[in-house]
Design a protein around this motif. Structure first.
Motif, short mmCIF file in Angstrom:
data_model
loop_
_atom_site.label_atom_id
_atom_site.label_comp_id
_atom_site.label_asym_id
_atom_site.label_seq_id
_atom_site.Cartn_x
_atom_site.Cartn_y
_atom_site.Cartn_z
N SER A 1 -140.84 6.67 6.65
CA SER A 1 -140.34 6.40 5.31
C SER A 1 -139.91 4.95 5.20
CB SER A 1 -139.15 7.32 4.97
OG SER A 1 -138.03 7.02 5.78
N TYR B 1 -142.60 7.78 1.32
CA TYR B 1 -142.64 8.74 2.42
C TYR B 1 -144.10 8.99 2.81
CZ TYR B 1 -138.30 9.97 -0.10
OH TYR B 1 -137.11 9.94 -0.78
N GLY C 1 -145.96 13.24 -5.14
CA GLY C 1 -145.80 14.08 -3.97
C GLY C 1 -144.75 15.16 -4.15
N LEU D 1 -141.14 16.75 -2.32
CA LEU D 1 -140.04 16.50 -1.40
C LEU D 1 -139.14 17.72 -1.28
CD1 LEU D 1 -138.82 12.91 -2.43
CD2 LEU D 1 -140.27 13.53 -0.48
N ASN E 1 -140.64 14.80 3.23
CA ASN E 1 -141.97 15.01 2.65
C ASN E 1 -142.75 15.96 3.55
OD1 ASN E 1 -144.49 14.92 1.49
ND2 ASN E 1 -144.92 12.79 2.07
N ALA F 1 -145.56 10.47 -0.68
CA ALA F 1 -144.62 10.78 -1.75
C ALA F 1 -143.83 9.52 -2.09
CB ALA F 1 -143.67 11.90 -1.33
#
Length: 227
Positions: A76, A101, A124, A126, A167, A173
């Motif tokens: 990340s 991420y 994305g 999470l 993620n 993401a």
């Protein structure tokens, strides 16, 4: 008469303590106080630049359209817009971050000692959550609140509470977050426990985390990256 005085004292005390309970960054007393990041004077915040030297660049930051580098142990990357990047945020009580991420990437359990955070996912999926303190009389335990977020979803993390984002999808993401402090601070739990310099006694950590001293020594020898 004594009762009246006691009532006034109580009201005054209640007013003062109530204002402290809801206080965050100090409120500005002028239009702006652009931070002089080069000043050697130490105050609660930053010294103001002379307003005649302030430019539009002090209130501007670009690059939030570009993904951060997630090629690290955490997978990340946090791109901040805090007082260190935007001097114009000084005294305004706000900041902003972009978080990228990789698949399987995590923004690990951490706290912001000076800010609450509101996060919106733009790409994305999470898995996010936070843990309460144990000070609620009706529930003395630490309660975990979590949610799976998709693009357009918003989640808030209260000030000072341990929280994370993970993620677990198969694609990248992206999320953006606003925080109600110009300098919210971040305390990553694992880093604070096993990575400080000088180190915390392994005897203390073994007792606190109910681990063997040998396990603590292994953890303390590992690198503890920030993102």
């Amino acid at each position: 008469m004594a009762t009246t005085n006691q009532t006034l004292i109580f009201l005054a005390f209640f007013t003062i303590t109530s204002s402290l309970c809801f206080a965050f960054d100090p409120s500005p007393l002028q239009d702006f106080c652009v931070a002089d990041l080069n000043s050697q004077v130490f105050v609660n915040g930053f010294v103001c630049k002379n307003p005649t030297t302030v430019t539009a660049e002090d209130f501007f930051l670009s690059g939030f359209d570009k993904p951060g580098n997630t090629m690290n142990l955490l997978g990340s990357n946090v791109t901040p817009a805090t007082i260190g990047q935007m001097p114009g945020l000084n005294t305004l009580g706000i900041s902003f971050v972009r978080i990228d991420y990789a698949p399987g990437g995590i923004n690990p359990p951490h706290t912001h000692p000076r800010a609450s955070e509101i996060l919106v996912v733009v790409e994305g999926t999470l898995y996010v959550g936070f843990v309460t303190s144990n000070l609620v009389t009706s529930n003395p335990n630490n309660t975990f609140y979590s949610k799976v977020l998709h693009p357009g979803d918003v989640f808030v993390f209260p000030q000072g509470l341990v929280h994370f984002q993970f993620n677990y999808g198969h694609s990248n993401a992206v999320a953006f977050a606003a925080l109600n402090s110009q300098n919210p601070g971040v305390a990553i739990i694992a880093n604070n426990a096993f990575g400080p310099k000088p180190p915390i006694s392994d005897i203390v950590l073994a007792k606190a985390f109910q681990l063997s001293k040998e396990a603590v020594d292994i953890l303390q020898a590992r690198p503890w990256p920030t993102n």
